[in-house]
Structure formats: C-alpha cells, structure tokens
Design an enzyme around this catalytic site. Structure first.
Site, mmCIF file in Angstrom:
data_model
loop_
_atom_site.group_PDB
_atom_site.id
_atom_site.type_symbol
_atom_site.label_atom_id
_atom_site.label_comp_id
_atom_site.label_asym_id
_atom_site.label_seq_id
_atom_site.Cartn_x
_atom_site.Cartn_y
_atom_site.Cartn_z
ATOM 1 N N ARG A 2 -16.168 -63.555 16.280
ATOM 2 C CA ARG A 2 -17.492 -63.694 16.909
ATOM 3 C C ARG A 2 -18.032 -65.075 16.550
ATOM 4 O O ARG A 2 -18.535 -65.295 15.454
ATOM 5 C CB ARG A 2 -18.429 -62.601 16.393
ATOM 6 C CG ARG A 2 -19.716 -62.448 17.227
ATOM 7 C CD ARG A 2 -20.766 -61.629 16.488
ATOM 8 N NE ARG A 2 -21.423 -62.436 15.463
ATOM 9 C CZ ARG A 2 -21.994 -61.960 14.355
ATOM 10 N NH1 ARG A 2 -21.999 -60.678 14.111
ATOM 11 N NH2 ARG A 2 -22.565 -62.777 13.479
ATOM 12 N N HIS A 33 -24.881 -62.438 16.228
ATOM 13 C CA HIS A 33 -24.714 -61.116 16.821
ATOM 14 C C HIS A 33 -25.464 -61.022 18.147
ATOM 15 O O HIS A 33 -24.962 -60.489 19.130
ATOM 16 C CB HIS A 33 -25.240 -60.077 15.834
ATOM 17 C CG HIS A 33 -25.292 -58.686 16.387
ATOM 18 N ND1 HIS A 33 -24.161 -57.942 16.601
ATOM 19 C CD2 HIS A 33 -26.331 -57.911 16.793
ATOM 20 C CE1 HIS A 33 -24.513 -56.758 17.101
ATOM 21 N NE2 HIS A 33 -25.809 -56.721 17.234
ATOM 22 N N TYR A 57 -25.716 -65.400 6.334
ATOM 23 C CA TYR A 57 -24.779 -64.528 5.627
ATOM 24 C C TYR A 57 -23.324 -64.963 5.693
ATOM 25 O O TYR A 57 -22.478 -64.387 5.036
ATOM 26 C CB TYR A 57 -24.910 -63.083 6.117
ATOM 27 C CG TYR A 57 -24.827 -62.915 7.629
ATOM 28 C CD1 TYR A 57 -23.607 -62.938 8.284
ATOM 29 C CD2 TYR A 57 -25.982 -62.746 8.391
ATOM 30 C CE1 TYR A 57 -23.529 -62.797 9.656
ATOM 31 C CE2 TYR A 57 -25.917 -62.600 9.770
ATOM 32 C CZ TYR A 57 -24.682 -62.627 10.396
ATOM 33 O OH TYR A 57 -24.615 -62.491 11.766
HETATM 34 C C1 LIG Z 1 -25.714 -45.658 16.106
HETATM 35 C C2 LIG Z 1 -26.061 -47.086 15.888
HETATM 36 N N1 LIG Z 1 -26.189 -47.549 14.626
HETATM 37 C C3 LIG Z 1 -26.549 -48.824 14.398
HETATM 38 C C4 LIG Z 1 -26.795 -49.675 15.433
HETATM 39 C C5 LIG Z 1 -27.235 -51.115 15.162
HETATM 40 N N2 LIG Z 1 -26.192 -52.059 15.493
HETATM 41 C C6 LIG Z 1 -26.099 -52.619 16.713
HETATM 42 S S1 LIG Z 1 -24.771 -53.591 16.887
HETATM 43 C C7 LIG Z 1 -24.302 -53.320 15.281
HETATM 44 C C8 LIG Z 1 -23.057 -53.976 14.757
HETATM 45 C C9 LIG Z 1 -21.830 -53.575 15.509
HETATM 46 O O1 LIG Z 1 -20.759 -54.367 15.121
HETATM 47 P P1 LIG Z 1 -19.335 -54.240 15.794
HETATM 48 O O2 LIG Z 1 -19.021 -52.823 16.080
HETATM 49 O O3 LIG Z 1 -18.376 -54.964 14.957
HETATM 50 O O4 LIG Z 1 -19.507 -54.940 17.228
HETATM 51 P P2 LIG Z 1 -19.848 -56.462 17.535
HETATM 52 O O5 LIG Z 1 -21.331 -56.584 17.555
HETATM 53 O O6 LIG Z 1 -19.217 -57.306 16.514
HETATM 54 O O7 LIG Z 1 -19.318 -56.714 18.909
HETATM 55 C C10 LIG Z 1 -25.195 -52.469 14.637
HETATM 56 C C11 LIG Z 1 -25.088 -52.046 13.244
HETATM 57 C C12 LIG Z 1 -26.662 -49.156 16.737
HETATM 58 N N3 LIG Z 1 -26.865 -49.907 17.822
HETATM 59 N N4 LIG Z 1 -26.303 -47.867 16.936
#
Ligand SMILES: Cc1ncc(C[n+]2csc(CCOP(=O)(O)OP(=O)(O)O)c2C)c(N)n1
Ligand SMILES: [Mg+2]
Lengths: 349, 432
Positions: B318, B322, B331
């Site tokens: 990435r 985010h 971080y």
């Molecule tokens: C059930 C739930 N828990 C927490 C979140 C908050 N949240 C949104 S994106 C994220 C990180 C996800 O990371 P990853 O699966 O690695 O996907 P990336 O963003 O790197 O594409 C979090 C913790 C959420 N959207 N839904």
C-alpha cells in the site's frame, strides 16, 4: 447548575478535549493498577485512529497496550479470557458500527459470565467505542447502537457528554467489576456541538466541562447530572444531544430542566422521577433510531412512575428509522428544528 | 520483574512465560531494507494442472508466482501468453485507475467530498483479475478494487457521481464515497464492515452451482481483514460445498497502522490459510500483472470445472495512506514505498511491452495525457451534478426510499415530519 459530582482528589485542572480526557483516564488508572490492559485495532504504536490511546504504549509497554488483529469477536473474546485470569481489559472497538461481530462474546459471554458461573468468573471489561454521527461518516461510521446493549441484562452502558464527565466516568467504568460499554460521542470529541452544523465549530476551551483534573477522580456510574434546572419541562438526553438541547433551550428561552443521564444502565431513576414530577412534562432526545430505542424504555418508566404528574404525553425526539445517510446527514440528525418543534408541542399539550 | 519470576521458579522450577507482541521492522525515521523479503526468480514456480487436488501443491502457498523478470521478459510456466493488445489494455486500465485516484484524492482535499481511498501501487491486483475473469463473473470486492469497475467499463462519471453524493448518484447519497454498487458490472454493493463480502461470495457461487449456471464468483479482502470471523466461515463453506469461488487476499502489508504481523504474517503466509481448509492456495507477486492474470485464470478454470475454490494471496504494498483520513508517516518509515522490492506494477508492465517492441516512452506519455484528460473531462461532467456540500444534497424525500420495498406507516409519518421540519427551517432543500 446542579452538580452531583463529588470533589476530585487532585484538583489541578487543565483544559482538555474529550479525547485527551479519555486518554488521561486510561493513563491515571493504568498507573494505579497493573492489571489494566488496553487493546484494539491500531491502539498501540499509533495510538488509535482518534488518538485516544496516544502515548500509552510508550509509557506502559507493549504487553499492556497493544494492537490486535482485526476481529471484533476476537478482541472481546480475548478480553473475556484475560478478565477470567484476573486482568482488567479496556478493549477499543474502532467504531461502534463495527461492534456487531463481537455481539456473541458481549451478549452471551461477558454479560452473563457472573450469573452463569455463580460468581466464580466475572468479566470486568470496559469496551470503549466512538459512536454517533454528524461527521459525514455514512452508515458505517455514524450509528448509535446503545439500545442494543441496554436491552441485554448484565452489561452497563455509559455515555459521557463532556471531557470532565468522560474522564470521571471512564475511570469508574474501568474500576467496575462488571462489563461496561462506554460509548464516546465522537461528534463532541473536539468541542461541544450545538446542532447548528452551519455555524463555526466550537472547541472545549471555553466550556466548563473542558476543565479536567489531571489526577484521579471518579463519577459514579448510575448518577445523572442535572445540567440545567428548570420548571417547564424535563429533557432527558445524553452524549451530543445534551448540548443540542441546551442550545435549543437557550434560543427559545423555555425554562426546561435538562437531565444528562450519563449512565443508561443502571439508570438514575430517582433524578428522572423527581424532575418529571416537578415539571409535569417529559421529552426524551436521542440520536439513535426511534423504534425500540432507549427512549422507549425511558418513556415507559416515566409513564409507570409519574403518570399522575404528567400534564402532556411523553415526547420522543430521535433519529429516523433509516440507516444513517451520508449526504442527507443533517436531515436525519435530530437537530434544533426537530427538538424545537417537539418542545413547542409538549408545552402546548 | 525478578521477584515474580523467582517466585515462579521456586514453586514450579518452570521458566516464566512471556507474551509476544509483533513489531514491524521499520518505524518512522528508520532506514528501510527489504532484503529479507524472499522474492523467487520469475518463472521458477511450477504450474500444476488445475484439476489436481489441493494437497498436491501446498508448496505454492509458500513461494511466489512471478512472470515478469528484471528485464521485462515474461517467463516460465505461468506466462499467460497474452496478446500485445490485451497487454496495452491492461496497462491503460491501470493508468486510468491511478489517474482517477489522483484526481479524486485531490477533490477530497479540495473539500468536494468527505472521503476517498486510493489503490496506488496495487492497481494490478484488480485490473489483471478483471481481465482474467469473464465479464459475467460476479465480484464481491472490498473498498480498494475500484480497478474492477474501471476495467469492466463503468463510466467514470458514474463513479464520481457516487463519490460526490450528487444528484447523479444512483445510490442517492446514501453511501460513503467509493462504496459503489454496480450490478450491471457484476460488482456487489460494498460494505463498510470488513470481510462480510467473503461468505456472500461463497453463497453466490453455491447458488450458481446449484442452478447449473456457468458463472463463478470472486471476492477480495485485505490481509488485515483475514482475521475477521467471516473470512473463516467463508473458507469453511467453500470447501464443504466445493463452491466455484476465488478468494483474493490483497496483502499490501498494512491495515491502517497495523502491519501484516497482526494478521499472523510472522508465522506463515496468507496463501497458507487455504491449506488447513483443503483449499488450493497460491501466493503471487501482486505487482506483476501477468502473474495476477495467470493465477486468476488458473483459479477460474478450477472453479469452472467443479475442482473447487482457490485462495490467492497477492503480495503487494500500500504505497500511500489507508484513506484520506490517514497519515502513514505517523507509524511507518517514509522509505518503505520506494524500497519495496516488487516495484511499480504499471512500470513493470510498460517495460514488458517495450521489451516486446510493442510500446515506447512516447506512447506511454501520450497515454498518460489521454487518461488524465479523460478523468478531467469526467470530473467536469460529474460536478455539473453537484459536489457533496451543504445545500447541494440529494432530494430530501429520498432519505426514506429503500429502507423497505414498501414504506410502512411509521416511516411515512417520519418522512412527513422531516418535510415539516424542512419547511419550518426556512431553508428549503432540493426536492425530487
Ligand atoms: C468490522 C470492521 N472492523 C474495523 C473496521 C475499520 N477498518 C477499516 S479498513 C481497516 C483496515 C483493513 O486493512 P486490510 O484488510 O489490510 O485492507 P487494506 O485497507 O490494506 O486494503 C480497518 C481496521 C471496519 N471497517 N470494519
Ligand atoms: Mg492491508
């Protein structure tokens, strides 16, 4: 202003916003009790997406303040297990909208552990989670699911409305031996919100609730706060809506009594009863959807206990029974117009 | 704590336990060296028959399928042998995603909308998959697969209308920007709640199989999201019913501020999650469009021949925050994106086309200008329908549409209440 708060032990106060006050609550309790651990998605090194745990990992180390895998059922289940060992976990659920995967661990496990084990095991967790809308977060960053938890026996539900309350209530919640859901109204993290989204944002620097003792103090769970005494009508509210009610009252000049519930379960029924018996009118304001919301419980209680003192039907002002919309956020939000209209109606009846 | 361990020793003669908490290699300010990321040579991984049972190739979950080598050549058994025309279309689609992301990110910064998420550095994952799947196959994406829509020809204006929650947004401003729903492009409604789409994709695939259809399903989630229970429910159902589904785990190393170690990457690969379920697991170079294409095509063939589900880990990075709400300098080391050993997926495909003699720098520059222009034109068009902001909302009475098929009495009452409020406010909003 009536205040039911006892004097803080350490009364050196500082201006804090609600995030800083919440951070300070964890800091103060962690320093006193090594059993307290803070955990959740992004809460460790980064200090949380709202920065509520900033600096805690550095101060207390990675085994007391740590990031978790992204699994809310895992977070709460693990917290229950840590509690069974003797720790006092303070898990964060990043947004209240993401608490649903954890429901089984909260409802079937944490909430009933004391009851089903004859008190052998307890779940002394405090689940912190930002909730509520007003930040253009759409339907998955805006919900107010408190009514789901007040419906569950064995879990306490706490919602602060100022930095001062947030710190005192959070310390009390962490020290409580039963599971507590601590919903933080994120719209007022940085300042009180009077419901007028088109006016400049305020911060906590001038609000009396932004003066927060640096040290340890508690606000007992189950104690409401009468933030404005009045004779004409009782307004029951919590979180962000306390400030919206206060603005409407200031704008309309209605002599309303505003009761900030602070704790939904256990509820300060005495304060509510005394107020409604005095004013003869009761209006309930929450941002959550209407049907089976906590307002329904409040209306039932007021009706059961104050029926012969009521001069008008109890009125609920709430969010609508739709998912929280993105672009029409302010049409959804129970703002000054909705509250003002209800106020007019209840005073006429 | 010496006293405590003394007590433990005295009592049991056992060594005290200690808790392991993962820590990423680099934090802000650290010099970055990815030397320990194992990158097998392109072409070095075998390609088993698609009908082989999953347990015959567990090794593929621990290595990395790569096709494009350092000199821009496509090598080895996974080379999908695509026509230059297909390669150019994939290149253009990736460039379009990048240009679109760039522009919409900026629109958010200009206050035109509330939120945006880029996929910088991960463009190959969605684009190559969309090219390898049939257009009729059903996608259950996460929020970072905008490339699927672009590759399948969704008009940019429609995507922007959604991002702006404007009057052209067919979701009526009800969803957060980028949470598209595009049934006509085989793209399921995106949820804000992580990994819920995983079991849904399995259900769709089971339904397709039970009806004797020929279409398969594919789903995507981030590596962080593999921790959610829904991920594991999905894999269990998929293996039990041998569902014709492709699971994609986009391992871009970060989940907001949490590195992949918090999803279990210190102990094993994400592709290896498949093994315990008896599902085929492949680990591919996610910045190699040809490897992603080949793996997807292989998994699709398995699914289409009732040979079962496949999980593909796309190893990528990435390259930016985010979302518009995130600041990654808080971080992780700022040196990470440039040090990433697998390079830029667009540059790698471009180099390959040039090596084939099918492309050159001038054509690349012209294409970049052309996609930037297309995005700009679409943006102007979309902004005619308004941007997110107070006063340019959706028609007010749409708020209550779509809660149910038919509106019950209490919603009708609440809708009337809302309209009365709007009248009382003295600031009438747009109507249907
Ligand atoms: C059930 C739930 N828990 C927490 C979140 C908050 N949240 C949104 S994106 C994220 C990180 C996800 O990371 P990853 O699966 O690695 O996907 P990336 O963003 O790197 O594409 C979090 C913790 C959420 N959207 N839904
Ligand atoms: Mg990720």
């Amino acid at each position: 202003m009536t205040d039911t708060i006892e004097q803080p032990v350490d009364d050196t106060t500082t201006r804090m916003n609600m995030i800083q006050a919440i951070n300070s609550a964890m800091d103060v309790t962690m320093a006193r009790d090594p059993a307290i651990v803070v955990m959740g998605e992004d809460v460790g090194y980064f200090g949380g997406v709202f920065r509520a745990t900033a600096g805690l990992q550095k101060k207390y180390g990675k085994t007391r303040v740590f990031d978790t895998p992204i699994t809310e059922c895992g977070i709460i289940g693990v917290a229950v297990g840590m509690g069974a060992y003797g720790l006092r976990p303070v898990p964060e659920i990043q947004f209240a909208d993401y608490i649903y995967p954890a429901l089984d661990q909260l409802v079937s496990e944490a909430a009933r552990l004391r009851y089903r084990s004859g008190g052998e095991f307890t779940a002394p967790l405090t689940v912190r989670s930002p909730f509520g809308g007003g930040i253009f977060g759409g339907q998955t960053h805006s919900q107010s699911p408190e009514g789901i938890f007040t419906h569950v026996s064995g879990v306490k539900t706490v919602i602060p409305s100022t930095p001062y309350d947030a710190k005192g209530l959070l310390i009390a919640a962490i020290e409580d031996n039963d599971p507590v859901i601590f919903f933080e109204p994120k719209r007022i993290y940085n300042g009180p919100f009077n419901g007028h989204w088109d006016r400049p944002a305020e911060n906590w620097s001038k609000h009396p609730g932004g003066a927060v003792p640096e040290g340890y103090y508690t606000i007992p769970l189950g104690k409401a706060n009468v933030v404005r005494a009045g004779e004409a009508v009782t307004m029951l509210a919590y979180g962000t809506m306390v400030h919206v009610c206060a603005q409407v009252v200031a704008d309309t000049g209605v002599d309303a009594e505003i009761v900030d519930l602070r704790t939904l379960v256990p509820l300060d029924i005495e304060t509510i009863e005394a107020s409604v018996k005095k004013t003869g009118r009761c209006m309930i304001v929450h941002e959550a959807t209407r049907t089976s919301g906590f307002g329904a419980e409040l209306a039932a209680l007021v009706q059961e206990r104050c029926f012969y003192h009521l001069e008008a039907p109890v009125v609920r002002v709430t969010g609508f029974d739709t998912p929280y919309p993105h672009s029409l956020e302010w049409a959804y939000f129970p703002g000054p117009v909705r509250i003002g209209q209800a106020l007019k109606k209840i005073l006429k009846d | 704590m010496p006293e405590e361990s003394d007590v433990v020793d005295a009592l049991s003669n056992l060594k005290p336990l200690s808790l392991h908490v993962p820590e990423p290699k680099f934090r802000p300010g650290d010099a970055v060296d990815f030397a320990d990321v194992e990158v097998p040579a392109a072409g070095s991984v075998r390609r088993p028959d698609t009908l082989a049972p999953a347990q015959d190739f567990t090794d593929l979950a621990y290595t990395m399928v790569r096709v494009l080598d350092e000199d821009g050549q496509a090598v080895g058994p996974w080379n999908p042998q695509l026509s230059p025309d297909r390669l150019r279309r994939m290149l253009r689609d990736m460039a379009m995603v990048r240009a679109f992301d760039e522009r919409m990110f900026r629109a958010q910064r200009q206050g035109k909308t509330s939120f945006y998420m880029k996929s910088l550095g991960e463009e190959a994952v969605a684009i190559a998959a969309a090219h390898a799947l049939d257009d009729e196959d059903m996608c259950f994406p996460s929020y970072r697969q905008q490339g699927l829509l672009i590759a399948r020809g969704c008009p940019l204006v429609d995507m922007m209308n959604q991002i702006y929650s404007n009057t052209g947004d067919k979701l009526q401003g009800k969803q957060l920007p980028i949470m598209y729903s595009e049934k006509r492009f085989g793209f399921f409604s995106i949820s804000g709640n992580l990994t819920t789409q995983y079991p849904q994709a399995v259900g769709w695939a089971m339904a397709s199989a039970s009806k004797g259809d020929t279409r398969i399903a594919a789903t995507w989630c981030g590596e962080g999201s593999t921790a959610e229970g829904d991920f594991h429910s999905a894999l269990t159902f998929a293996t039990v019913y041998r569902a014709p589904v492709i699971f994609n785990v986009v391992n871009n190393q970060w989940a907001i501020s949490s590195f992949s170690g918090f999803a279990g990457a210190e102990a094993t690969t994400f592709a290896a999650r498949a093994i315990g379920y008896g599902i085929a697991g492949l680990r591919v170079d996610g910045n190699d469009a040809l490897a992603v294409y080949a793996a997807t095509a292989w998994a699709a063939e398995r699914a289409r021949t009732n040979a079962g589900p496949t999980l593909i880990e796309h190893f990528t990075y990435r390259a930016e925050g985010h979302s518009t709400s995130d600041d990654p300098t808080q971080y992780r080391s700022a040196g990470e994106p440039t040090a990433w050993p697998l390079g830029d997926p667009i540059r790698r495909l471009k180099d390959h086309l040039i090596a084939l003699g099918e492309w050159d720098e001038d054509r690349q520059a012209a294409m970049d200008r052309e996609v930037a222009e297309a995005v700009k034109t679409a943006q102007k068009e979309a902004e005619k329908n308004g941007i997110l902001g107070h006063g340019l909302h959706q028609p007010l009475d749409t708020l209550f549409d779509g809660v149910f098929e038919e509106m019950p009495w209490h919603l009708r009452e609440q809708r009337q209440q809302m309209i009365d409020e709007e009248t009382a406010s003295g600031r009438p909003w747009a109507r249907k």
